[in-house]
Scaffold this active site. Structure first.
Site, PDB file in Angstrom:
ATOM      1  CB  VAL A   1      65.020  55.722  44.668  1.00 14.16           C
ATOM      2  CG1 VAL A   1      65.378  57.214  45.251  1.00 14.16           C
ATOM      3  CG2 VAL A   1      65.883  55.289  43.632  1.00 14.16           C
TER       4      VAL A   1
ATOM      5  N   GLY B   1      72.245  54.353  41.974  1.00 12.88           N
ATOM      6  CA  GLY B   1      72.587  53.509  43.143  1.00 12.88           C
ATOM      7  C   GLY B   1      71.452  54.017  44.220  1.00 12.88           C
TER       8      GLY B   1
ATOM      9  N   GLY C   1      71.782  47.267  41.249  1.00 10.14           N
ATOM     10  CA  GLY C   1      70.550  48.165  41.388  1.00 10.14           C
ATOM     11  C   GLY C   1      70.776  49.497  40.662  1.00 10.14           C
TER      12      GLY C   1
ATOM     13  CD  GLU D   1      65.712  54.063  35.375  1.00 12.86           C
ATOM     14  OE1 GLU D   1      64.249  54.594  35.504  1.00 12.86           O
ATOM     15  OE2 GLU D   1      66.529  54.633  36.015  1.00 12.86           O
TER      16      GLU D   1
ATOM     17  N   GLY E   1      71.959  61.219  39.608  1.00 13.40           N
ATOM     18  CA  GLY E   1      71.968  60.615  40.848  1.00 13.40           C
ATOM     19  C   GLY E   1      72.365  61.358  42.121  1.00 13.40           C
TER      20      GLY E   1
ATOM     21  CE  LYS F   1      69.227  59.989  34.654  1.00 15.23           C
ATOM     22  NZ  LYS F   1      70.258  58.903  34.907  1.00 15.23           N
TER      23      LYS F   1
ATOM     24  CE  LYS G   1      65.463  58.125  35.906  1.00 15.68           C
ATOM     25  NZ  LYS G   1      66.251  57.469  37.007  1.00 15.68           N
TER      26      LYS G   1
HETATM   27  N1  HSE Z   1      69.290  53.845  35.591  1.00 18.64           N
HETATM   28  C1  HSE Z   1      69.723  55.061  36.044  1.00 18.64           C
HETATM   29  C2  HSE Z   1      70.983  55.018  35.454  1.00 18.64           C
HETATM   30  C3  HSE Z   1      69.675  55.572  37.580  1.00 18.64           C
HETATM   31  O1  HSE Z   1      71.469  53.966  35.525  1.00 18.64           O
HETATM   32  O2  HSE Z   1      71.793  55.996  35.307  1.00 18.64           O
HETATM   33  C4  HSE Z   1      69.771  56.767  37.867  1.00 18.64           C
HETATM   34  O3  HSE Z   1      68.900  57.829  37.062  1.00 18.64           O
END
Ligand code: HSE
Length: 413
Positions: free
Chosen positions: A12, A298, A182, A185, A129, A200, A100
């Protein structure tokens, strides 16, 4: 001059720098002054980076530079990130983040510190995202009582489930692909066990209902136990399996919040949200249903939200943007026990003579739906219960478990 620092040069962080520098001219126009990234903090060396001259390993360079107005914390986690964020806000520097875990654990506290020091703590990138959801919830939908928020909040698990459903790919292979792209986490356990989606929904619920929902208050289960057999039974009954996070207000004012895989009917819009895409459905008492859809993970989609927050902070230097919720650590009763709510459940059992158990199962649950699949083994049956209190479903399944193995249990959306 609007000076920015970025802490963390991972997926990121590098996306944030790339997008900001690519669009620096138009960003400067939008802010109304020349804007630039002055520091990028990372403990690793990047000698070949075009931004090598801005790299630092010292947090103090950023903290003690009065020219830095905004810092993007994209390092993740709740240790260094918490300490850095607190100290930056206490110095009156705005912080924006995609973290988050930190917002879900410390949001109320960090928002309070930001307000006390006339700066901002923004986290549009922490949910969905690249999907704008924090601002719309906080501003455009502020005139509504929010009745419910629910949706697909994790790109990695949605990618994995899509591969399982559409290509019969194994869970392990699909996870590997998501990591390579990518999306996941650093430790994908948080994705596949539902913790990321839980953080979230905590952030969205805290914002919508004004009180901090801590992850510990929310029942959370992931997708690691979903098998291709479950996917097939679900398809035969007209459903797809999705990891859904939801929070809704009950009539007595308390909240129901839960993250778990669910059978989603093919006719529901969420059923066609595939791959890394997320979709968040918000129901307000005035607006009705609103659906937010886009890439939920992403590099550049997430950077899009981070850079949007950077611009907002630069435009509102020393002006606090209304965004906050109360702490709730003294009241752990405002989120109800999920077992007390009504739900319909998909159940798959295994028993030597499974067919013979059908009469007993029908007697326990009343009207239920049995599901077939091609080449169903004789020792297996699958069914969907009627809508009833989850603790009553569990009591029935506990009795059934004396004569059968409860192989799967997935709530219906
Ligand atoms: N690992 C998280 C996902 C990244 O796959 O949604 C975005 O928050």
């Amino acid at each position: 001059m609007g000076n920015v620092a970025v802490i963390g040069y991972g997926v990121v962080g590098s996306g944030t720098v790339e997008l900001f520098m690519k669009n620096r001219e138009s960003i400067s126009k939008k802010v109304g002054m020349d804007c630039d990234i002055k520091y990028i903090l990372d403990l690793r060396d990047f000698p070949d980076s075009p931004f090598a001259d801005r790299m630092t390993k010292s947090f103090d360079d950023i903290l003690n530079d009065d020219e830095i107005e905004v810092v993007a914390e994209v390092v993740g986690g709740t240790t260094f990130a918490y300490d850095y964020t607190k100290r930056l806000l206490e110095k009156g520097k705005s912080v924006v983040t995609s973290n988050k875990a930190l917002v879900a654990a410390k949001g109320a506290e960090l928002l309070k510190i930001a307000k006390e020091h006339q700066c901002n703590y923004l986290f549009e990138a922490s949910v969905g995202g690249g999907i704008p959801i924090i601002r719309p919830l906080n501003k455009c939908l502020a005139g509504n009582e929010i009745l419910q928020i629910s949706g697909i909040l994790n790109g990695t698990t949605n990618f994995i489930l899509t591969k399982m459903i559409k290509e019969q790919m194994s869970f392990e292979d699909a996870l590997k692909m998501a990591q390579q792209l990518g999306y996941a986490e650093a430790d994908p356990t948080a994705d596949v066990e539902g913790e990321d989606a839980c953080r979230k929904i905590c952030i969205l619920g805290s914002l919508a209902y004004g009180k901090h929902i801590y992850p510990e208050m929310v029942h959370c289960s992931g997708i690691t136990r979903i098998t291709l057999d479950d996917v097939e039974y679900a398809a035969n009954a007209g459903y797809v399996i999705k990891l859904i996070g939801s929070v809704r207000k009950l009539e007595d004012g308390r909240l129901n919040a839960i993250v778990c895989p669910r059978l989603v009917a093919g006719s529901n819009l969420l059923a066609s949200v595939d791959d890394v895409y997320n979709a968040i459905s918000v129901t307000g008492d005035g607006v009705g249903d609103v659906l937010f859809y886009g890439q939920g993970a992403g590099k550049l989609p997430t950077a899009s939200a981070v850079v949007g927050d950077i611009i907002d902070c630069l435009k509102h230097h020393h002006k606090v943007l209304a965004l906050s919720w109360e702490d709730s650590s003294a009241d752990d009763k405002f989120v109800v026990n999920y077992k007390e709510t009504d739900v319909s459940m998909y159940v798959r059992i295994k028993a030597e003579d499974a067919e013979a158990l059908k009469a007993a199962i029908s007697e326990m649950f009343g009207k239920l739906m049995y599901i077939e699949r091609a080449n169903r083994p004789d020792n297996e049956i699958a069914f969907i219960t009627p809508n009833m209190k989850e603790s009553d479903i569990d009591a029935n399944l506990a009795i059934l478990s004396h004569s059968a193995e409860i192989a799967s249990k997935i709530r219906v959306y």
